[in-house]
Every structure is written in structure tokens, then in C-alpha cells.
Design a protein around this motif. Structure first.
Motif, PDB file in Angstrom:
ATOM      1  N   ASN A 152       0.825  -1.208   0.000  1.00 38.28           N
ATOM      2  CA  ASN A 152       0.000   0.000   0.000  1.00 38.28           C
ATOM      3  C   ASN A 152       0.860   1.259   0.000  1.00 38.28           C
ATOM      4  O   ASN A 152       0.506   2.270  -0.618  1.00 38.28           O
ATOM      5  N   LYS A 153       1.995   1.173   0.695  1.00 36.92           N
ATOM      6  CA  LYS A 153       2.916   2.312   0.731  1.00 36.92           C
ATOM      7  C   LYS A 153       3.367   2.675  -0.676  1.00 36.92           C
ATOM      8  O   LYS A 153       3.356   3.859  -1.072  1.00 36.92           O
ATOM      9  N   GLU A 154       3.750   1.670  -1.456  1.00 38.12           N
ATOM     10  CA  GLU A 154       4.215   1.918  -2.816  1.00 38.12           C
ATOM     11  C   GLU A 154       3.078   2.449  -3.695  1.00 38.12           C
ATOM     12  O   GLU A 154       3.288   3.331  -4.534  1.00 38.12           O
ATOM     13  N   ILE A 155       1.868   1.890  -3.497  1.00 38.05           N
ATOM     14  CA  ILE A 155       0.715   2.346  -4.278  1.00 38.05           C
ATOM     15  C   ILE A 155       0.414   3.807  -3.978  1.00 38.05           C
ATOM     16  O   ILE A 155       0.209   4.628  -4.884  1.00 38.05           O
ATOM     17  N   VAL A 156       0.387   4.160  -2.682  1.00 35.71           N
ATOM     18  CA  VAL A 156       0.089   5.531  -2.279  1.00 35.71           C
ATOM     19  C   VAL A 156       1.166   6.493  -2.779  1.00 35.71           C
ATOM     20  O   VAL A 156       0.867   7.593  -3.273  1.00 35.71           O
ATOM     21  N   LYS A 157       2.434   6.077  -2.673  1.00 31.24           N
ATOM     22  CA  LYS A 157       3.522   6.939  -3.155  1.00 31.24           C
ATOM     23  C   LYS A 157       3.396   7.190  -4.653  1.00 31.24           C
ATOM     24  O   LYS A 157       3.615   8.321  -5.133  1.00 31.24           O
ATOM     25  N   LYS A 158       3.020   6.154  -5.412  1.00 30.74           N
ATOM     26  CA  LYS A 158       2.846   6.312  -6.860  1.00 30.74           C
ATOM     27  C   LYS A 158       1.680   7.247  -7.157  1.00 30.74           C
ATOM     28  O   LYS A 158       1.767   8.098  -8.069  1.00 30.74           O
ATOM     29  N   GLU A 159       0.571   7.108  -6.404  1.00 29.88           N
ATOM     30  CA  GLU A 159      -0.579   7.985  -6.607  1.00 29.88           C
ATOM     31  C   GLU A 159      -0.210   9.438  -6.320  1.00 29.88           C
ATOM     32  O   GLU A 159      -0.633  10.348  -7.046  1.00 29.88           O
ATOM     33  N   ILE A 160       0.578   9.647  -5.254  1.00 29.15           N
ATOM     34  CA  ILE A 160       1.007  11.007  -4.911  1.00 29.15           C
ATOM     35  C   ILE A 160       1.894  11.574  -6.011  1.00 29.15           C
ATOM     36  O   ILE A 160       1.728  12.735  -6.435  1.00 29.15           O
ATOM     37  N   ASP A 161       2.849  10.755  -6.494  1.00 27.14           N
ATOM     38  CA  ASP A 161       3.736  11.200  -7.573  1.00 27.14           C
ATOM     39  C   ASP A 161       2.943  11.546  -8.829  1.00 27.14           C
ATOM     40  O   ASP A 161       3.170  12.590  -9.466  1.00 27.14           O
ATOM     41  N   ASP A 162       1.990  10.675  -9.198  1.00 26.15           N
ATOM     42  CA  ASP A 162       1.180  10.911 -10.395  1.00 26.15           C
ATOM     43  C   ASP A 162       0.357  12.182 -10.249  1.00 26.15           C
ATOM     44  O   ASP A 162       0.226  12.979 -11.196  1.00 26.15           O
ATOM     45  N   TYR A 163      -0.208  12.388  -9.061  1.00 27.80           N
ATOM     46  CA  TYR A 163      -1.041  13.584  -8.822  1.00 27.80           C
ATOM     47  C   TYR A 163      -0.207  14.855  -8.995  1.00 27.80           C
ATOM     48  O   TYR A 163      -0.622  15.797  -9.684  1.00 27.80           O
ATOM     49  N   LYS A 165       2.592  15.186 -10.578  1.00 33.02           N
ATOM     50  CA  LYS A 165       3.022  15.334 -11.969  1.00 33.02           C
ATOM     51  C   LYS A 165       1.931  16.012 -12.787  1.00 33.02           C
ATOM     52  O   LYS A 165       2.208  16.887 -13.632  1.00 33.02           O
ATOM     53  N   ARG A 166       0.661  15.587 -12.544  1.00 36.34           N
ATOM     54  CA  ARG A 166      -0.457  16.218 -13.256  1.00 36.34           C
ATOM     55  C   ARG A 166      -0.585  17.687 -12.861  1.00 36.34           C
ATOM     56  O   ARG A 166      -0.797  18.560 -13.714  1.00 36.34           O
ATOM     57  N   VAL A 167      -0.477  17.934 -11.553  1.00 38.47           N
ATOM     58  CA  VAL A 167      -0.584  19.319 -11.073  1.00 38.47           C
ATOM     59  C   VAL A 167       0.533  20.178 -11.661  1.00 38.47           C
ATOM     60  O   VAL A 167       0.310  21.303 -12.134  1.00 38.47           O
ATOM     61  N   ILE A 168       1.763  19.624 -11.627  1.00 40.02           N
ATOM     62  CA  ILE A 168       2.910  20.366 -12.155  1.00 40.02           C
ATOM     63  C   ILE A 168       2.748  20.614 -13.651  1.00 40.02           C
ATOM     64  O   ILE A 168       3.050  21.707 -14.161  1.00 40.02           O
ATOM     65  N   SER A 169       2.230  19.593 -14.379  1.00 41.94           N
ATOM     66  CA  SER A 169       2.014  19.753 -15.814  1.00 41.94           C
ATOM     67  C   SER A 169       0.983  20.837 -16.088  1.00 41.94           C
ATOM     68  O   SER A 169       1.161  21.684 -16.992  1.00 41.94           O
ATOM     69  N   THR A 170      -0.106  20.840 -15.294  1.00 39.76           N
ATOM     70  CA  THR A 170      -1.148  21.852 -15.452  1.00 39.76           C
ATOM     71  C   THR A 170      -0.602  23.243 -15.128  1.00 39.76           C
ATOM     72  O   THR A 170      -0.849  24.218 -15.863  1.00 39.76           O
ATOM     73  N   LEU A 171       0.146  23.335 -14.023  1.00 39.31           N
ATOM     74  CA  LEU A 171       0.727  24.623 -13.640  1.00 39.31           C
ATOM     75  C   LEU A 171       1.726  25.112 -14.686  1.00 39.31           C
ATOM     76  O   LEU A 171       1.800  26.313 -14.982  1.00 39.31           O
ATOM     77  N   ASP A 172       2.502  24.182 -15.220  1.00 36.77           N
ATOM     78  CA  ASP A 172       3.489  24.557 -16.234  1.00 36.77           C
ATOM     79  C   ASP A 172       2.804  25.083 -17.485  1.00 36.77           C
ATOM     80  O   ASP A 172       3.246  26.078 -18.101  1.00 36.77           O
ATOM     81  N   ALA A 173       1.701  24.416 -17.876  1.00 37.16           N
ATOM     82  CA  ALA A 173       0.953  24.880 -19.051  1.00 37.16           C
ATOM     83  C   ALA A 173       0.369  26.263 -18.794  1.00 37.16           C
ATOM     84  O   ALA A 173       0.401  27.150 -19.675  1.00 37.16           O
TER      85      ALA A 173
END
Length: 212
Positions: A152-163, A165-173
């Protein structure tokens, strides 16, 4: 103390008494003490050993199967064998202890003492065996939970990273869009101001010529 009839095959090699250093001529079948004549008499009068069965010490009697450690040394009197068990302290002791450290304590013959201890150990062992499956099952549950937590730790860490990344991509755009808008507005203002500057320069030039 009961005394068995004398047996054949008497000892030809001297064996020391377990209580003193005299030659042993008798064997207590109850506690396996090897006794000289004097110690046999004391053995027969002691409260904890008066009912022991004593036989003549022979090669045959030495082969008796012991019910307790035959060479158990008294903790308080290392020169003496522990021939009785103190019920109060739950330890094997010798006859000397009855007038010393364990005076007044209830005692039983050493064979019975070790049988009782064996029974207690067997009871504890039986309890441990009955409880072991429960603890093994709990241990398995804990290990499974540990594995699930790690997964679960790895799953949660991946979800946080993905989130992020999306936020950073949106902010960058958004950043690029805002910067582009600023550049466009600035360019338009510069163009307008340049036109005004050119017009004013033209007016000024005409006025200077008119005034000549």
C-alpha cells in the motif's frame, strides 16, 4: 526405612559413600544414595528418608534405573548429594540443608521431587503446544499485514507522484500561457506607443519648420 534382604554379587571394588568419605555398603533405591553403615542409620532416622528402601550395594543394584539425576550436587553443600527436595523453595537439597538454609521446610524424597517437576514441565509443555498454533496464526497475520502495508505504501507513493506530476504539468501549461499573454500584451502596448511616438515626432518637426 525398609531394608531389603542382602543380595549376591557384592562389590569387590570400594565405592565411597555419597554423604561422607567412608566405604559405601548400601544403596537407597528411593533416592539412589550410596551409603556407609553410619549414614544408612542416619538415613533411616531422617524425616524425609525414613521410609526409603535401602538394599545392599552390589553390581546389580548399581544398575538400577534412576528416576532423578544420580550425581545431583547440593547447591549449598557441594560435598553432598541432593537427596531430598524442598517443597517450599522448589529446589533439590541435601540432609545438611535441613538444619541450615531449609530448616523447617517440607521436604520429599528426591525421586518424587523430580517426578513432580517433570509433571509440571510436561503440563507447561502441553500448554505451550496448545497455544503455539494461535501465536503462529497471529504471526502469519502480522506478516501479511506488514506485506500489505509495504504494498500500500508503494501504491500511495505512486498515486502522490502521479497527482503532483499532473498538477505540475497543469501549472506549467498555465505558466507558459500566462507568459505568452504577457508577451503579446506588452508587444501590443509597445506597438501603440511607438505609433504615438512617431506621430508626435512628426507634429513637432512640422511645427519647427513652420516657425522658421
Amino acid at each position: 526405612m525398609a531394608t531389603a534382604p542382602e543380595q549376591s554379587h557384592q562389590m569387590q571394588t570400594a565405592v565411597n559413600c555419597d554423604t561422607c568419605e567412608n566405604i559405601a555398603r548400601h544403596l537407597c533405591k528411593s533416592c539412589l544414595d550410596r551409603l556407609c553403615d553410619g549414614c544408612r542409620d542416619i538415613h533411616s532416622k531422617s524425616k524425609g528418608t525414613f521410609d526409603h528402601v535401602v538394599v545392599l550395594l552390589t553390581f546389580d543394584t548399581l544398575d538400577l534405573s534412576p528416576e532423578c539425576p544420580s550425581s545431583y550436587v547440593c547447591k549449598w553443600h557441594p560435598k553432598y548429594r541432593a537427596s531430598i527436595g524442598c517443597q517450599k523453595c522448589d529446589v533439590p537439597v541435601c540432609d545438611q540443608c535441613r538444619i541450615g538454609e531449609h530448616k523447617g521446610h517440607n521436604v520429599i524424597e528426591i525421586g518424587k521431587f523430580f517426578r513432580f517437576k517433570k509433571e509440571k514441565l510436561e503440563q507447561k509443555l502441553s500448554f505451550v503446544r496448545s497455544e503455539l498454533p494461535k501465536y503462529e496464526s497471529e504471526l502469519e497475520n502480522v506478516r501479511r499485514c506488514q506485506m500489505e502495508v509495504s504494498e500500500n505504501k508503494e501504491i500511495v507513493k505512486k498515486e502522490i507522484d502521479d497527482y503532483f506530476k499532473r498538477v505540475i504539468s497543469t501549472l506549467d501549461a498555465s505558466r507558459h500561457q500566462l507568459l505568452k499573454h504577457v508577451d503579446e500584451k506588452t508587444s501590443a502596448v509597445h506597438s501603440l506607443l511607438q505609433d504615438k511616438e512617431n506621430t508626435l515626432q512628426s507634429y513637432a518637426q512640422n511645427m519647427r519648420e513652420y516657425m522658421k
